[in-house]
Scaffold this active site. Structure first.
Site, PDB file in Angstrom:
ATOM      1  N   ARG A 227       0.835  -1.205   0.000  1.00  0.00           N
ATOM      2  CA  ARG A 227       0.000   0.000   0.000  1.00  0.00           C
ATOM      3  C   ARG A 227       0.870   1.257   0.000  1.00  0.00           C
ATOM      4  O   ARG A 227       0.936   1.986  -0.969  1.00  0.00           O
ATOM      5  CB  ARG A 227      -0.934  -0.033   1.221  1.00  0.00           C
TER       6      ARG A 227
ATOM      7  N   HIS B 246       4.098   3.801  13.773  1.00  0.00           N
ATOM      8  CA  HIS B 246       4.277   3.715  12.322  1.00  0.00           C
ATOM      9  C   HIS B 246       5.444   4.642  12.001  1.00  0.00           C
ATOM     10  O   HIS B 246       5.289   5.851  11.893  1.00  0.00           O
ATOM     11  CB  HIS B 246       2.987   4.165  11.627  1.00  0.00           C
TER      12      HIS B 246
ATOM     13  N   HIS C 281       9.107   5.803   9.950  1.00  0.00           N
ATOM     14  CA  HIS C 281       9.841   5.808   8.690  1.00  0.00           C
ATOM     15  C   HIS C 281      11.335   5.962   8.962  1.00  0.00           C
ATOM     16  O   HIS C 281      11.738   6.508   9.991  1.00  0.00           O
ATOM     17  CB  HIS C 281       9.348   6.947   7.797  1.00  0.00           C
TER      18      HIS C 281
ATOM     19  N   CYS D 192       5.576   8.370   1.886  1.00  0.00           N
ATOM     20  CA  CYS D 192       4.401   9.185   1.602  1.00  0.00           C
ATOM     21  C   CYS D 192       4.739  10.208   0.527  1.00  0.00           C
ATOM     22  O   CYS D 192       5.686  10.988   0.687  1.00  0.00           O
ATOM     23  CB  CYS D 192       3.928   9.904   2.860  1.00  0.00           C
TER      24      CYS D 192
ATOM     25  N   ASN E  42       8.874   3.017   5.328  1.00  0.00           N
ATOM     26  CA  ASN E  42       8.732   2.560   6.712  1.00  0.00           C
ATOM     27  C   ASN E  42       9.977   1.789   7.136  1.00  0.00           C
ATOM     28  O   ASN E  42      10.777   1.360   6.304  1.00  0.00           O
ATOM     29  CB  ASN E  42       7.532   1.624   6.844  1.00  0.00           C
TER      30      ASN E  42
END
Length: 322
Positions: free
Chosen positions: A16, A216, A218, A249, A260
């Site tokens: 995703r 979450h 990165h 992103c 990530n």
């Protein structure tokens, strides 16, 4: 290592969040190939597509087609992301799992860049989504604070601002008849460090000790794994990660590797410290190679190239015996 959790849950973001940042279109068959490889690793949650505006994120224009093509295995949540009511309605028409939740962006500028609305306007719109969840009998248990550790547009964000955003998420959920059990702190712009993880989680727990925390993170500036380790030290047991470090992103205004934390690297680190993940590291390495083949370039994962210590020890033993 007795202060670390005994087990963690890792949710996969690669298909995703990884593919949404690609500059070239990835064929549906290749997207599905990676998702199905990930399903053989022990992962219980795989984020597969985003139902977002194809004009803004062209690489997700095929979300419906990908969702239909996946050969799903029982016991795995093949999930879809949505950012607004229109995206939610698309997701609910499809075959993938849809999480009920509420999202609050830390900075107004990132909110406008990412979803096209200021924080206040986005919260008003989400009331439609919360009503949809309530009408369908879907649980809403998590609040998500986007860009919680800092903003490439607005700079450092105060702890007080993030606590205010958490309160907004709690208030909106309560207004809709839900009680949140946890808060996910996301870091699409790669500002998190061990110090900021300690500070922010500590502040949230001081005010809401009953809330579970998820991370979450990165690895934009190389501190993702260190920040994750800080989370482990604080007892966090839920993490998002991306196979081979894929992704990022597209609206975070970040140059360089922005994916990530790497799934197989994080799982390897956890297992070596005695923290169970339920994942097969060798299978993750094979999935990471699939990801690299699909995007056609080297990805930043380390274990996929260096191998596990188990393999290194076996190889060293063979050499010693020769």
């Amino acid at each position: 290592m007795s202060d670390l959790p005994k087990r963690v849950s890792i949710s996969e973001e690669g298909p995703r969040e990884g593919f949404q940042s690609e500059k070239k279109m990835i064929p549906v068959a290749d997207k599905v190939r990676l998702i199905e490889a990930l399903a053989d690793t022990g992962l219980g949650h795989i984020a597969c597509v985003s139902y977002v505006n194809p004009k803004r994120v062209p690489t997700m224009a095929d979300a419906e087609e990908v969702a239909q093509a996946i050969r799903r295995k029982p016991g795995i949540e093949y999930a879809a992301l949505w950012l607004n009511q229109q995206g939610l309605e698309r997701a609910l028409r499809g075959p993938l799992h849809v999480d009920g939740g509420i999202r609050v962006t830390a900075s107004d500028t990132f909110s406008k860049k990412n979803i096209g609305k200021a924080v206040s306007d986005a919260l008003v719109e989400q009331r439609l989504s919360l009503k949809t969840f309530r009408d369908r009998g879907m649980p809403v248990e998590w609040g998500i604070i986007l860009g919680a550790f800092g903003c490439n547009y607005e700079g450092e964000l105060s702890t007080e601002l993030i606590l205010h955003r958490v309160q907004q998420a709690l208030d909106e959920a309560e207004l809709a008849g839900f009680t949140l059990k946890g808060i996910k702190l996301t870091d699409a712009m790669g500002w998190a460090t061990p110090a900021s993880v300690y500070r922010l989680i500590g502040a949230i727990r001081n005010k809401w000790p009953e809330l579970e925390i998820s991370l979450h993170l990165h690895d934009t500036r190389g501190t993702g794994m260190a920040a994750a380790y800080a989370g482990l030290q604080l007892g966090v047991t839920k993490f998002d990660a991306s196979i081979a470090g894929l992704g990022g992103c597209p609206f975070a205004a970040t140059d360089g590797a922005a994916g990530n934390i790497c799934t197989e690297d994080f799982a390897f680190m956890c297992e070596e410290m005695g923290v169970e993940t339920g994942l097969d590291i060798d299978s993750l390495i094979e999935a990471a190679k699939v990801a690299e083949d699909v995007v056609g370039r080297l990805l930043p994962g380390h274990v996929m190239r260096g191998g596990t210590l188990k393999a290194a020890k076996a190889k060293a033993a063979q050499k010693a015996a020769a």
